[in-house]
Each structure stands twice: as structure tokens, then as C-alpha cells.
Design an enzyme around this catalytic site. Sequence first.
Site, PDB file in Angstrom:
ATOM      1  N   GLU A  21     -11.676  24.225  -1.540  1.00 23.56           N
ATOM      2  CA  GLU A  21     -12.782  23.704  -2.360  1.00 23.56           C
ATOM      3  C   GLU A  21     -13.958  23.244  -1.509  1.00 23.56           C
ATOM      4  O   GLU A  21     -15.118  23.398  -1.900  1.00 23.56           O
ATOM      5  CB  GLU A  21     -12.289  22.569  -3.266  1.00 23.56           C
ATOM      6  CG  GLU A  21     -11.530  23.044  -4.504  1.00 23.56           C
ATOM      7  CD  GLU A  21     -10.141  23.590  -4.197  1.00 23.56           C
ATOM      8  OE1 GLU A  21      -9.637  23.336  -3.091  1.00 23.56           O
ATOM      9  OE2 GLU A  21      -9.566  24.286  -5.056  1.00 23.56           O
ATOM     10  N   HIS A  73      -4.329  17.991 -13.976  1.00 26.32           N
ATOM     11  CA  HIS A  73      -5.018  19.089 -14.660  1.00 26.32           C
ATOM     12  C   HIS A  73      -5.669  18.603 -15.952  1.00 26.32           C
ATOM     13  O   HIS A  73      -5.803  19.346 -16.908  1.00 26.32           O
ATOM     14  CB  HIS A  73      -4.050  20.232 -14.990  1.00 26.32           C
ATOM     15  CG  HIS A  73      -3.563  20.973 -13.788  1.00 26.32           C
ATOM     16  ND1 HIS A  73      -2.630  20.459 -12.924  1.00 26.32           N
ATOM     17  CD2 HIS A  73      -3.889  22.199 -13.293  1.00 26.32           C
ATOM     18  CE1 HIS A  73      -2.397  21.327 -11.957  1.00 26.32           C
ATOM     19  NE2 HIS A  73      -3.152  22.392 -12.143  1.00 26.32           N
TER      20      HIS A  73
END
Lengths: 323, 335
Positions: free
Chosen positions: A59, A126
Site C-alpha cells: 500500500e 474489513h
Amino acid sequence: MAEQTYIQAISDALEIEMKRDDSVYILGEDVAEFGGAFKVTRGLHEKYPGRVINTPISETAILGAAIGSALNGMRPVAEMQFMDFVTNGFNQLANVASTTSYRWGMGVPMVVRGPSGGGTSGGPFHSRNSEAWFAHTPGLKVVCPAFPDDAKGLLATAIRDNNPVMYFEHKALYRSIKGEVPEGEHTVPFGEVRVVREGTDLSIITYGSMVHKSLKAAEKLAENNISVEVVDIRTLVPFDEEGVLRSVRKTNRALVVHEATSHAGFGAEIVARITDKAFDALDAPVKRVAALDAPTPFAKTMEEFVLPQVEDVVQAAEAVVGY
Amino acid sequence: MTLPFEFSETIQRSDILRDEQRKELLVHMLKAREFDAAMGRMYRQGRALGGVYSQLGNEATAVGSAYALEANDPLFPMHRDIGAHFVRGCDIDTLMRNHLARVGSQMRGTDGTGHYGDHSKKIYGNVSHLGAMIPVAAGYVLADKMRGTKSVAMNYIGDGGAQVGDFHEAMNLASVQKLPLVLIIENNQYAYSTPTDEQFACDKLSDRAIGYGIEGVTIDGTDVELVFDTCRQAVERARAGHGPTIIEALSMRMRGHAEHDDASYVPKDMLEYWQQRDPVDRYAAWLIDNGILTADEIDGIRKVIKEEMNECIDTVVELPMPDPEEGGKGVFVAS
Ligand SMILES: Cc1ncc(C[n+]2csc(CCOP(=O)(O)OP(=O)(O)O)c2C)c(N)n1
Ligand SMILES: [Mg+2]
């Protein structure tokens, strides 16, 4: 106009903006042939060869590379496979992207987009709604669309903006929400609230998934003759303070609703603006409905308890109206 | 004190450089040294702003590497790379205004040291967060690669900064995408007070290249011609599409981390060893030995630089700092 799901509208915006401008490209994990974990970028790799780039699971590198390419004339759209993983690259946004205009006078025209939010038993990693972290960082714009037409129009605006934009998609809305969407190029300006339901007794100020729960709550409240106005702020940065105040001055009562956790959430900012600028107009203290201050749990029962539900909005609305 | 490397006593003469260029290299190195000395003096006189990070000992690495780039290649320098700024054609006045946050500084007083960005010179300074600019450099040249232009990015990182996770993600992405990125690791033996053996456990930081499937080499960072030649090769390979290179340049941070730091934790014999390898003195002596410049000519050059430096400082310190209201401006560029 055509009826589209929320996710179709997002894909549509990407495709139209890629067609319109060669400098728009996509980078992220599994975004090319595979089309991304949620299939938002499906088909774009074939249509725009070389402009949908699969990256390693990195990321920091995705966001840093997006910044670098944006400094060099491109308009990257970086996908976070889940918005939760943006934490791994947080520094790139919080310190590099956000300060470049201020320090160098250079734009960083990039969009970071991805699925966020709960309600899908995604568990603590999540489900996060992390928009407040970014709204607290000067130099980043923050967008949280609730409807397909806004999802499309705000994404197009985000891609065309010369500043870094955090674009939070709500994964629970992807396929559950449909709506009429203008065909072809469509933009929606940042910093303008959308009054999605008119009312006279109470203003619910909200965004993202909670717009839909607030609308359901408003239906229920209408059965008890409580007339609720629902205001979708759509963009947290820039924030349409005047749009919010306009509604509050009309109904004289406000309830601020978001799915993210309560403590130091963006709702606190909205409440502060209302009490600061429209104190005289208020007939009751402003209340908030938000997630409990806990990670989002995995078990459906617990998740429903932790995240704000329609009934929570109804009860809080009744409390504000009955004050 | 053990060093992981065999040094050559003499300068490794470059086959590419012409004598005119050799003079240029010396001038840039001298400018870096004098700029640094001036900033140190100002710090001690209480006239500097914030920390002053000396580049003493880094002249050959910063100058030799940046000199291997073409004008259109982006440079991502670190805090001790003032020499690279001079190679790119920055003038003393601009740099001094930045360092002292005076009106007309490139960053409007929002930030200092070498953190500025300048599209016209393709310089993109660092943020303080070490390692953060490596992925940015990778993305910069990714854009050029997508458009079919052939720029090469040069990015710098320290022996300490090389331990930040960004290093790995960026070098891995650059390797997978075969991006034209040359990473210079300035191993100057210390990261603030921490010696290299508390920073990493491998022999050479360039060994990491094996793990990425790319080229890596460790060189004497006090020999400007060797630094130039090595970088030039890496730049050419990158431009030809062969991907990134890691170049670890060994040198010594000859002063404290910044001027507030007396570096008493550095063993004396270590400084004495590296003093023998002073990059500027070595090169000057070699240029004289090889009949490229005379001692008098070098003294002359040094004198001119010093005068220019002093004049510039006298003017810049008299300038005001920017308007306070500037502090609230420029958070976003126009949409
Ligand atoms: C991520 C990060 N952590 C800590 C610091 C504070 N810091 C600034 S310079 C420095 C030492 C850097 O050492 P090195 O990378 O070897 O570069 P040098 O200063 O020796 O040239 C530290 C710890 C920082 N700037 N960034
Ligand atoms: Mg060091």
C-alpha cells in the site's frame, strides 16, 4: 438516465474518465485482468491496455507511486482492496500527498478509492470507516457517496480535481442500492449538501450508508407525524457548512448520524459547527448516532449491536423532537 | 572499527569525464562544503532557523551521483545532498532563502532545509519521514514509462533510512515494473547516534539487490569519479529498460547528526581514518597531481565561492520572513 447499481456507477465513472483523459490510470492489487476484489475495474484493463496496473501487496508503494506519477502529469486512481489497508500506506497520504500543495505549490491530482464500512460480517479489519482520520488532515479532500448518481458524479469530480481525494465507497451499498444515473459524462460538485428528503421537524445530517438508514428511520417517524429532513453532506472536505445550517435553521433541531465510531468522529465536527453558528435556531441539543467505540465485530449479532441501526436513529430522533 | 570494504588509495579515474567537467565537479563540491560551513557558523551565531544538518564528508557522493543525470531526470535528494542541488543549477541565494525561510523562498516559509520541490529543475525534496520519497520517485518514472519517455529517477536514502519499510515496497515495485530508478544509499556509518551494526545485519546494503532481482554495488563514496562512473552506468542501464540499481556509497558523517549534536559517541580513530579520505581534499590533490588544476587555481576558486556565499548570506539574513497569514494559505491548489 439509466438505472444502475452503486458499483456500476463507480465503474462507469472510471471508464468514462479514462476515455476522456489519457492521463487517468488505475493501480492497485488484482485490478487488471481480475478486475479487483469487488470487480469495480472489470474490463478496463482490456479497454485501456497499460493503464490498469497490478501492483504487489504494497500500500505504501501504491500510494507513493500514485503521488509520484501525479507530480509527473498523471491522474492516478489508486485502489485499496479494502479501505482498511490504507493504514499501511497512511504516511504517504498524511505527510506526502497532503503537504505538497502547501509546501511546493504543486497539485497532486490523485484519487484513493476502495470499499469501506461494515454490515457484512467483515470483522475488525474489513469494516472500518476511516474517513475522519483523513478529514482531520489538511490537504486531503474526503468524499463519501450514498447514491449511484452521486457515486458517479463525485468520482468524476475527484478524478478531475488537482488535489488528493479520498473516495470512500460503502461496500454494503455496492449491489444493494440502485438508482437513476445520468448517462455519459457526469460530475457533481464538491462541498454541496444534497437534501434527500424534505421535512420540517428535524434535520438528520448524515452521509454514506447511514443516509439510507436515516431515510428508513424518516419513514417510520412520519408514521408518528414527525417530519424529518435528511441532508446528505456527500463530501466531508470540503464541508458545506451553509447547506447544513440552512436545514437546521429551517427545522430548529438536528441529529447527526454516521456509521463510523462516535468518539472524535466527523459528527463531532458537524455538531460543533451547528452549535457555534446556529445556536439561536436550536430548540433542542444536537444529538449524535454513531457506532459504539469498539472495533467492528465479526458475529452478526454483535456487529448489529455495535453499528448504528434504523431503530437507533428513530429513538434518537424522537428524543431530539421530544426534548 | 571494521569496514566492510576494500578502498583504493587513489581516485578511480573516469574514462568519460573531460577535464572541464572535473573542474565543475570540484566547484560543486566546494560549494557544498562552503554552504555547509556557512550554515554551521550561522547556527553557532544563533542566526540559523531550526536544525542544521552538515553534509561534511558527503560531497563526492552527492555531487558525483547527481552529475550522472541528464537535466530532465528527476532528482529526489535528502538532507545532506546540498551538493546535488548545486549540480542541478540551484543558486546559493535560492538555497539560503529556503534554509532561512526568508521571503521569496521556494516553500513560502512553510518548510525548510532541502525539502523544496522545483519542477523547472526536476528536484523533488524529501519529507522528513525517511524513505517516504522512494515510492514517490518510483511513481514519477512509472508515469514517464507509461508515456514512453525515458527519464531516470535518482533517489537518496541513509544507512538508517534504508531500514524504513517504504524502502522495501518501493524497490520491490520498481524491480517488478523494471522502473528506471537509481537508489543511492549514503552509508555514512551513523544514523543519528546509532552505528550501522545496530541498523542492519547484512555485510553490504547493496546485497539487498539480490533479493529484488536487480543490480547492486557498494563503492567508496569519497571518490567523486568512482561515484560518477558507477552512477552513470546505473543510469544508462535504467534508461535502456534494465530496471533499478542500488548503489551503496560508503563515507563518514564528519559532524554530529545536526549541529546541536557533538557526536561524542563516534570513536576518534574513526573520524581520523575518514579525515584521511576527505572527498574534497582527495580530489583536489589528485587534480593537482594530474596537472588538471594548480593549487593556486583551486585556492582562487575557493575564494570566489566564499565571497559569493558571504555576500549572499549578508543579503538574505536582512530579508524579512514571509507574512504570518501565508501560514494559512495554499493547503489546496485550485481544483
Ligand atoms: C521515519 C523517520 N523516523 C525517524 C526520523 C528522525 N530522524 C531524522 S534523521 C535520522 C537519522 C537518519 O540517519 P540516516 O538515514 O543514516 O541518514 P544520515 O542523517 O546519517 O545522513 C532520524 C532517526 C525520521 N526523520 N523519519
Ligand atoms: Mg547515516
